[in-house]
Scaffold this motif. Structure first.
Motif, PDB file in Angstrom:
ATOM      1  N   GLU A 289      -2.895 -17.765   6.714  1.00 44.19           N
ATOM      2  CA  GLU A 289      -4.061 -17.038   5.370  1.00 44.19           C
ATOM      3  C   GLU A 289      -2.858 -15.664   5.346  1.00 44.19           C
ATOM      4  O   GLU A 289      -3.062 -14.641   7.043  1.00 44.19           O
ATOM      5  N   SER A 290      -3.065 -14.758   4.681  1.00 40.14           N
ATOM      6  CA  SER A 290      -2.159 -13.519   5.024  1.00 40.14           C
ATOM      7  C   SER A 290      -2.321 -12.839   4.191  1.00 40.14           C
ATOM      8  O   SER A 290      -3.562 -12.957   3.474  1.00 40.14           O
ATOM      9  N   ASN A 291      -2.447 -11.376   4.947  1.00 37.81           N
ATOM     10  CA  ASN A 291      -3.487 -10.480   4.030  1.00 37.81           C
ATOM     11  C   ASN A 291      -2.696  -9.355   3.884  1.00 37.81           C
ATOM     12  O   ASN A 291      -1.863  -9.508   4.730  1.00 37.81           O
ATOM     13  N   THR A 292      -2.939  -7.588   4.142  1.00 35.52           N
ATOM     14  CA  THR A 292      -2.141  -6.422   4.137  1.00 35.52           C
ATOM     15  C   THR A 292      -4.058  -5.660   4.658  1.00 35.52           C
ATOM     16  O   THR A 292      -4.986  -5.239   3.761  1.00 35.52           O
ATOM     17  N   THR A 293      -3.334  -5.169   5.625  1.00 32.95           N
ATOM     18  CA  THR A 293      -4.667  -3.974   6.109  1.00 32.95           C
ATOM     19  C   THR A 293      -4.502  -2.798   4.934  1.00 32.95           C
ATOM     20  O   THR A 293      -3.791  -2.307   4.366  1.00 32.95           O
ATOM     21  N   GLN A 294      -5.511  -1.817   5.494  1.00 30.78           N
ATOM     22  CA  GLN A 294      -6.094  -0.375   4.584  1.00 30.78           C
ATOM     23  C   GLN A 294      -4.629   0.237   4.621  1.00 30.78           C
ATOM     24  O   GLN A 294      -4.086   0.777   3.661  1.00 30.78           O
TER      25      GLN A 294
END
Length: 138
Positions: free
Chosen positions: A15-20
């Motif tokens: 699962e991929s995501n990006t920080t603020q």
């Protein structure tokens, strides 16, 4: 010194995501078999939550999937948080510095074949026999 080395199989797709702040990260869990079976003859495994960052995170999201065998080198990081009920919890993640993709070419699954990924052919493998990793002493 805080260093961990693991070889295991992904229990689900990454699962991929990006920080603020815009940093990419990918999370996945691997199962690492213990070198023995339980009293009922079943394999015993430990499960490790892995996190990768930036370029490594992008490569993991693109090339590995549920069932992939990977080698991980990294460090253990303790994380404290409060759950939805307000209870303080602690978890441990492995922050991967290196991820080696160990799944052979013929075991790649449909999700990654659609991306056009084709691993390179191994060099000079004439006469070599496949080894079941469950038979290795480490």
């Amino acid at each position: 010194m805080n260093k961990i080395m693991l070889i295991g199989n992904l229990t689900r797709d990454p699962e991929s995501n990006t920080t603020q702040s815009g940093a990419n990260f990918t999370r996945f869990t691997i199962a690492v078999n213990r070198p023995f079976t339980s009293s009922t003859g079943e394999r015993v495994a430990d499960y490790f939550d892995i996190i990768t960052w930036r370029g490594l995170a992008e490569r993991c999201a693109k090339y590995i999937f549920k069932g992939s065998k990977v080698g991980i080198v990294g460090s253990v990081q303790r994380r404290q948080y409060e759950d939805r009920d307000g209870i303080k919890r602690t978890s441990f993640d492995v922050v991967a510095d290196e991820v080696e993709f160990l799944t052979p070419k013929n075991n790649t699954g449909a999700p990654r074949e659609q991306s056009g990924y084709m691993p390179e052919e191994p060099h000079d493998i004439a006469g070599m026999q496949p080894v079941d990793s469950d038979d290795l002493p480490f």
